[in-house]
Write an enzyme that holds these catalytic residues in place. Structure first.
Site, PDB file in Angstrom:
ATOM      1  N   GLU A 101       1.259  -0.601  -5.284  1.00  0.00           N
ATOM      2  CA  GLU A 101       0.370   0.418  -5.409  1.00  0.00           C
ATOM      3  C   GLU A 101       1.210   1.745  -6.044  1.00  0.00           C
ATOM      4  OE1 GLU A 101      -3.151   3.264  -3.873  1.00  0.00           O
ATOM      5  OE2 GLU A 101      -1.613   2.595  -2.473  1.00  0.00           O
ATOM      6  N   ASP A 116       0.941  -1.106   0.025  1.00  0.00           N
ATOM      7  CA  ASP A 116       0.137  -0.247   0.053  1.00  0.00           C
ATOM      8  C   ASP A 116       0.875   1.267  -0.078  1.00  0.00           C
ATOM      9  OD1 ASP A 116      -2.698   1.235   0.475  1.00  0.00           O
ATOM     10  OD2 ASP A 116      -1.676   2.004   2.340  1.00  0.00           O
TER      11      ASP A 116
HETATM   12  C1  GLC Z   1      -3.830   3.441  -0.519  1.00  0.00           C
HETATM   13  C2  GLC Z   1      -5.164   2.661  -0.183  1.00  0.00           C
HETATM   14  C3  GLC Z   1      -6.324   3.424   0.279  1.00  0.00           C
HETATM   15  C4  GLC Z   1      -6.030   4.054   1.536  1.00  0.00           C
HETATM   16  C5  GLC Z   1      -4.602   4.908   1.498  1.00  0.00           C
HETATM   17  C6  GLC Z   1      -3.990   5.085   2.960  1.00  0.00           C
HETATM   18  O1  GLC Z   1      -4.000   4.369  -1.238  1.00  0.00           O
HETATM   19  O2  GLC Z   1      -5.492   2.099  -1.391  1.00  0.00           O
HETATM   20  O3  GLC Z   1      -7.671   3.014   0.225  1.00  0.00           O
HETATM   21  O4  GLC Z   1      -6.926   5.207   1.897  1.00  0.00           O
HETATM   22  O5  GLC Z   1      -3.618   3.988   0.726  1.00  0.00           O
HETATM   23  O6  GLC Z   1      -3.593   3.818   3.442  1.00  0.00           O
END
Ligand code: GLC
Length: 581
Positions: free
Chosen positions: A308, A247
């Site tokens: 991500e 993440d």
């Molecule tokens: C990433 C996740 C999202 C979350 C953010 C903070 O972007 O996909 O859902 O709010 O991280 O952890």
């Protein structure tokens, strides 16, 4: 008029393909009788190989919203286990669970208070072990979401770090003095609005949070943080987990001198002036750290890292594979999610750019996830048929070269269900940004299983978010029974991905490069060539007209496409996938 026939013809001639199009619609619709829908997909022949993920379809599950076994309104792990047979019947190879660790749920699990347990809302570690064991039986691997950038402010580490400036955990986080009284250390703004610094009155210092104040950033320059996190990965690997989706990995490091970001034009959804996030995002140290993390992963066979990775260019994305393919196996190509209109030229350009840049790497084209609006809503032009667009998008992302990651419910063509009143919003982003930013609830509503109350998500009296209004007809049971449904199209295409070596392994080649309406490409491997024609426009597109024949075209899948003798016609949003023999 055949607006693109001449250029397709030219391209094929260049490739020395001449063929007759046979009216051999192999009949994906006809072959999908209801009786055969319940049958399991044959096992994926790649599943035991270290490279299983290259040929996989990975299915993202938002645990709150998939299946609610104890009827309390919130989904849980046992509710996921109950539905593994469904996932297997669709041909899913792995599921990625968004965070199910203990959490105050400020950001619905992306604020972790214990990395080595399960939130009681979702069950227990025993439920998790059962999910892994049942997953094995169904040929489905489990991938976890690893929130590496930050913890919850309720994590024991953070609670300790607030105790005093010299607490042993102080350096697990990023604490700094303000610039002056009541002035944060610098101008950095949080992705979720406001300053990314919060003052702690007890110790008089500010702590840094790229997201909400309840999500303090970890200090990855502290070797103790690295050790804890790497040990956590090992702990889950030993429990049978096959990998992690990292993440917010691009915000792992911040400039040590805390240099101000430069202002940019305009304001964000929360009213803060925009800025170029040069000093709090995508720092080179991210890559050094990922290389170290990869060495941990490589100690376990077939384990993977998905990232991500929000990047501006495919060249930036390519860096995430690592100089020797030694960082992430699957950095997600998010630029793809930002096209937001059915524009053949734009898709072609972005696909080509990735194909050129990810040399040695393996692409991951992403269209949808729990942070963005459902793909049918983003891509269906006003007044157009959403089912056709849902099939069109599947026809594309499941046949491109690379690993496919899909979001739960896309296989039904589930729509976004945005809240209509501020008081109903659950996602803090929506509460803060209303009405400009309605938050992410709309794409997280319960999975629609059948036409019973609460769409079969549970048998209780409530659901944490309202079920989409279209559930009486748009649900798994109804779509299973309808051979022309979006779900059966997904099942058919996923099976093709498994069975056809050109689609699972082949190289990618654009054809008909200047066609404004039809995205056309071939996939080629071991003497097999598959042609994919995707009509991204609402208008009918007449296709190739070839008369001489050395080769023939066998249709593998078609929706809104007909083939007659020497000509293929695509209706608006039609798809044709055919093998050139
Ligand atoms: C990433 C996740 C999202 C979350 C953010 C903070 O972007 O996909 O859902 O709010 O991280 O952890």
């Amino acid at each position: 008029m055949r607006p693109y026939s001449s250029s397709i013809l030219r391209t094929y001639r260049l490739l020395s393909f001449t063929f007759v199009l046979l009216a051999a619609l192999s009949g994906y619709a006809q072959s999908s009788s209801v009786a055969d829908l319940g049958s399991a997909m044959p096992p994926n022949s790649y599943s035991a190989s270290a490279d299983w993920w290259k040929h996989a379809v990975i299915y993202e599950i938002y645990p709150r919203s998939f299946g609610d076994s104890n009827n309390d309104g919130t989904g849980d792990l046992a509710g996921i286990t109950e539905h593994l047979a469904y996932l297997q019947s669709m041909g899913i190879d792995a599921i990625w669970l968004t965070p199910m660790f203990p959490s105050p749920q400020v950001d619905f699990g992306y604020d972790v208070s214990d990395y080595r347990n399960v939130d009681p809302q979702y069950g227990t570690l025993a439920d998790f072990d059962r999910l892994v064991a049942e997953g094995n039986k169904h040929g489905i691997k489990i991938i976890l979401d690893f929130v590496v950038n930050h913890t919850s402010d309720q994590h024991e580490w953070f609670k300790a770090s607030t105790q005093s400036k010299n607490n042993p955990y102080r350096d697990f986080y990023i604490w700094r003095d303000g610039r002056a009284t009541n002035l944060p250390p610098n101008n950095w703004t949080s992705c979720f609005g406001g300053s990314s610094w919060t003052l702690d009155p007890k110790t008089g210092q500010y702590y840094y949070h790229y997201f909400y104040p309840q999500q303090p950033d970890l200090n990855w320059r502290n070797p103790k943080v690295e050790k804890e996190m790497f040990d956590t990965m090992r702990w889950w690997f030993k429990r049978g987990v096959y990998g992690f989706r990292l993440d917010a990995v691009d915000s792992l490091f911040e400039d040590q001198k805390l240099t101000d970001n430069q202002p940019a034009a305009g304001t964000d959804a929360y009213g803060d002036p925009n800025q170029n996030h040069l000093y709090d995002h995508n720092l080179p140290e991210v890559h050094t750290e990922l290389q170290k993390m990869r060495t941990v992963v490589d100690q376990y066979k077939g384990r993977v890292l998905i990232g991500e990775t929000w990047t501006n260019t495919p060249a930036e994305l390519a860096v995430y594979y690592g100089p020797h393919n030694n960082e992430l196996q699957m950095p997600m190509y998010f630029n793809f999610t930002t096209i937001n209109r059915l524009d053949a030229a734009m898709f072609r350009e972005k696909i080509e750019a990735v194909e050129q840049n990810s040399v040695g790497g393996w692409p991951v084209f992403v269209l949808s996830n729990h942070d963005i609006h459902r793909q049918v809503d983003r891509y269906t032009p006003p007044g157009a048929d959403k089912d056709k667009v849902a099939k069109l998008l599947a026809g594309m992302y499941l046949t491109l070269r690379g690993s496919a990651i899909m979001y739960y419910g896309e296989e039904l063509g589930m729509a976004n269900n945005d809240p209509t009143r501020r008081e109903d919003v659950k996602d803090v982003i929506g509460q803060k940004g209303w009405p400009t930013e309605k938050g992410r609830d709309g794409g997280r509503t319960p999975m629609q299983w059948d036409a019973t109350t609460n769409a079969g998500f549970n048998k209780g009296s409530t659901t944490w978010l309202p079920v989409g209004a279209d559930y009486p007809t748009r649900n798994v049971a109804a779509e299973m029974a309808d051979s022309s449904s979006v779900l059966n199209w997904y099942r058919h295409i996923i099976r093709l991905r498994r069975d056809n070596i050109a689609i699972s392994e082949g190289d990618y080649r654009t054809v008909d490069v200047s066609n404004p309406n039809v995205l056309a490409y071939t996939r080629n491997a071991k003497g097999k060539t598959v042609l994919v024609l995707l009509n991204l426009s609402a208008e009918n597109q007449d296709a190739v007209s070839l008369t001489s024949s050395l080769h023939k075209l066998s249709v593998l899948a078609a929706t809104g496409a007909t083939v007659e003798q020497t000509q293929a016609n695509l209706q608006g949003f039609g798809v044709l996938i055919a093998e050139i023999n």
